[in-house]
Design an enzyme around this catalytic site. Structure first.
Site, PDB file in Angstrom:
ATOM      1  CG  ASP A  96      -2.241   0.402   1.130  1.00  0.00           C
ATOM      2  OD1 ASP A  96      -2.225   1.456   0.532  1.00  0.00           O
ATOM      3  OD2 ASP A  96      -3.365  -0.086   1.580  1.00  0.00           O
ATOM      4  CG  ASP A 192      -4.385   5.828   1.127  1.00  0.00           C
ATOM      5  OD1 ASP A 192      -5.269   4.986   1.198  1.00  0.00           O
ATOM      6  OD2 ASP A 192      -4.150   6.913   1.697  1.00  0.00           O
ATOM      7  CG  ASP A 324     -11.218   2.557   4.101  1.00  0.00           C
ATOM      8  OD1 ASP A 324     -10.788   2.579   5.273  1.00  0.00           O
ATOM      9  OD2 ASP A 324     -10.734   3.037   3.062  1.00  0.00           O
TER      10      ASP A 324
HETATM   11  O1  ISL Z   1     -13.561   5.410   3.868  1.00  0.00           O
HETATM   12  C1  ISL Z   1     -13.655   6.684   3.553  1.00  0.00           C
HETATM   13  C2  ISL Z   1     -14.912   7.144   4.048  1.00  0.00           C
HETATM   14  O2  ISL Z   1     -15.460   6.480   5.155  1.00  0.00           O
HETATM   15  C3  ISL Z   1     -13.222   7.387   2.602  1.00  0.00           C
HETATM   16  O3  ISL Z   1     -13.413   8.789   2.685  1.00  0.00           O
HETATM   17  C4  ISL Z   1     -11.390   7.117   2.790  1.00  0.00           C
HETATM   18  O4  ISL Z   1     -11.277   7.905   4.050  1.00  0.00           O
HETATM   19  C5  ISL Z   1     -11.047   7.448   1.575  1.00  0.00           C
HETATM   20  O5  ISL Z   1     -11.516   6.597   0.852  1.00  0.00           O
HETATM   21  C6  ISL Z   1      -9.486   7.218   1.659  1.00  0.00           C
HETATM   22  O6  ISL Z   1      -9.112   6.030   2.338  1.00  0.00           O
HETATM   23  C7  ISL Z   1      -7.616   5.649   2.413  1.00  0.00           C
HETATM   24  O7  ISL Z   1      -6.900   6.716   2.892  1.00  0.00           O
HETATM   25  C8  ISL Z   1      -7.455   7.032   4.327  1.00  0.00           C
HETATM   26  C9  ISL Z   1      -7.416   5.953   5.181  1.00  0.00           C
HETATM   27  O8  ISL Z   1      -7.876   6.344   6.339  1.00  0.00           O
HETATM   28  C10 ISL Z   1      -8.229   4.663   4.636  1.00  0.00           C
HETATM   29  O9  ISL Z   1      -8.072   3.666   5.304  1.00  0.00           O
HETATM   30  C11 ISL Z   1      -7.584   4.504   3.108  1.00  0.00           C
HETATM   31  O10 ISL Z   1      -8.405   3.474   2.404  1.00  0.00           O
HETATM   32  C12 ISL Z   1      -6.228   8.169   4.718  1.00  0.00           C
HETATM   33  O11 ISL Z   1      -4.916   7.557   4.310  1.00  0.00           O
END
Ligand code: ISL
Length: 553
Positions: A96, A192, A324
């Protein structure tokens, strides 16, 4: 054909997968220990959520050293061993890449904060005045720093400052760390929030009608996004035999081809949020915390647009779950009486489409959502939203907020993996970092392996079909009986070969008449989630959540 087009990816969230040292937190050795299990399932690739040094403000999505494994997860040697052991079993490893932002404890930010003329100052975004952009995790996206009397940008928590990709040195740092891991054998990246790496650097305010700290179009798809991805491809990706999947909030079937179009030299595929947002109220002042019922026809239309929009021009990723998202059986299925049937139904409709399917740990045994007290949740998104929306701004009653958490909160997917009915579900000998889902007594890997009708063996079968039959990989996609409010049916056709997928999306029996050019007696059953298949002429009598795959060759 590129290998990732015939692959099935399994996502491991290491913190919750398998703990080998009794500290209650999963680790790298735990992943290595379970490789044979994953090989048995038949997957080709593991996507490992972040395992790097991190203060864990957002469970590793806040990285303070991109070249070092977080000590609680193990050592770099453990990681090299995992890569080797996976490769010994023909399993590839995708890591990741969290480079939209770093941790505020990363050396770059520690330096950046020191003074306005620090060489690392413009690794991040510093401004005298904030605009009204919201953080995905509540409140303003800007944090004031007293030392230099400026604000820095953080689209996520204030411990996740956004990196400034305008700065060529930042991009070079990212290319270098990618090469570091790829030279160690890593086979690709999940990137990400990649759609946010290019910022609208004039930082325009959102219209106030969207609330105090809106999140909208300015948060994604900035002007230089595709320039950066082409540079990444040129400088790094093109030099390796690898796969890439970019997480792309804000993506549409149209702009998806900018990321993954065959002629683009950017990424292989993206994760869209389009289909997973269909049960959220758009532009709600509660952000994602206002849910509504899913409309099946909307889902069918949505997937249809993506399937056809990218056919031959790009490549889809296929997913219903990740770290998520909540568990799909609880979200859109029935996680009680028809748990097994509905889990298999979702697996069937997803895995028989065109694209690369992703299985999130536990999905393959039909794990379900958790219902905890607010204090028992760990997720920074849940905790911040509760404080902001319920306690501080009183925009929603606690009960209503909790209902939304039970349905779509991220911790639903993050409870420890359920390996057995033993203490702590066989996940740890210590105290698990997040409460277990009490369902582990019944829903666990050991019992799934002992039951030939389990969700696990259905997944295994779907993976096998994909590996053995190129029709699944190559055929086009057409919806069948689009207007049907209960049945999700589609055809995959390649020349005169045809696969039909027919799925009852709900728990009431329903008759499905196969109309038009299709003759049921030309088809045989390839896979089903019921033992018997009831038909009458061209009519299929579908039982609750029944899903059948038929083929004419
Ligand atoms: O999960 C979300 C809302 O519930 C999205 O807004 C999420 O934050 C967005 O998809 C980004 O996700 C990724 O980056 C974030 C992290 O917290 C998530 O786990 C990751 O998948 C920040 O790095």
């Amino acid at each position: 054909m590129e290998w990732w087009k015939k692959s099935v990816v399994y996502q491991v969230y290491p913190r919750s997968f398998k703990d080998t040292d009794g500290d209650g937190i999963g680790d790298i050795k735990g992943v290595t220990e379970k490789l044979d299990y994953l090989k048995d399932l038949g997957i080709d690739v593991i996507w490992l959520s972040p395992v790097f040094e991190s203060p864990q403000d957002d469970n590793g999505y806040d990285i303070s050293d991109y070249r070092k494994i977080w000590s609680t997860f193990g050592t770099n040697e453990d990681m090299y061993e995992l890569i080797e052991e996976a490769h010994n079993r023909d399993i590839k490893i995708v890591m990741d890449l969290v480079a939209n932002h770093s941790s505020d404890e990363h050396d770059w930010f520690v330096e950046s904060k020191k003074s306005k003329d620090n060489p690392y100052r413009d690794y991040y975004f510093w401004r005298d005045e904030p605009n009204n952009w919201g953080s995905f995790f509540s409140g303003s996206a800007w944090e004031y720093d007293e030392n230099t009397e400026q604000y820095y940008l953080h689209l996520f928590t204030k411990k996740q400052p956004d990196l400034n990709w305008e700065n060529p040195k930042v991009r070079q740092e990212v290319w270098d760390l990618m090469k570091f891991w790829m030279d160690k054998g890593v086979d690709g990246w999940r990137l990400d929030v990649i759609s946010s790496i290019s910022k609208h650097t004039d930082f325009p305010d959102y219209d106030e009608k969207y609330g105090k700290y809106p999140i909208g179009d300015f948060h994604t798809n900035g002007p230089r996004l595709h320039e950066y991805l082409q540079e990444m491809n040129r400088e790094v990706l093109s030099k390796y035999d690898c796969m890439t999947v970019g997480e792309a909030p804000g993506s549409t079937p149209e702009n998806a081809l900018l990321f993954c179009g065959n002629d683009r030299n950017e990424l292989n595929m993206i994760f869209t949020f389009d289909h997973m947002s269909l049960d959220l109220v758009p532009n709600s002042h509660l952000g994602k915390w206002e849910v509504k019922d899913l409309d099946l026809i909307e889902l069918k239309d949505n997937l249809n647009t993506w399937q056809n929009g990218l056919h031959r021009k790009g490549w889809n990723s296929l997913y219903f779950e990740n770290h998520d998202q909540p568990r799909i059986v609880s979200r859109w299925g029935n996680d009680d009486k028809y748990r097994v049937e509905s889990a298999k139904m979702f697996a069937t409709i997803l895995h028989m489409m065109q694209g690369t399917p992703y299985i999130y740990q536990g999905e393959e045994i039909g794990m379900i959502n958790a219902k905890f007290e607010i204090e028992e949740y760990d997720d920074v998104e849940i905790r911040n939203a509760y404080k902001d929306l319920v306690l501080d701004r009183k925009m929603v009653e606690k009960d209503k907020f909790m209902e939304a958490v039970y349905r779509i909160g991220r911790d639903n997917a993050r409870t420890p993996m359920q390996w057995s009915s033993d203490d702590n579900a066989g996940f740890t000998t210590g105290k698990p970092w997040l409460k277990l889902n009490p369902s582990y007594k019944e829903i666990n890997v050991a019992s799934a392996l002992n039951d030939e009708n389990s969700v696990f063996y259905h997944y295994k079968e779907l993976i096998k079909i994909r590996h053995e039959d190129d029709v699944v990989t190559l055929a086009d996609f057409r919806l069948v009986d689009r207007e049907n409010k209960s049945v999700f049916a589609y055809e995959r056709r390649l020349d005169d070969k045809s696969i039909l997928v027919v799925a009852n999306f709900y728990e009431d029996d329903v008759d499905f008449e196969l109309a038009g050019e299709y003759r049921l007696d030309e088809y045989s059953v390839l896979l089903s989630n019921y033992k018997e298949f009831e038909k009458e002429g061209n009519k299929i009598k579908l039982k609750p959540f029944e899903a059948i795959v038929l083929k004419n060759y």
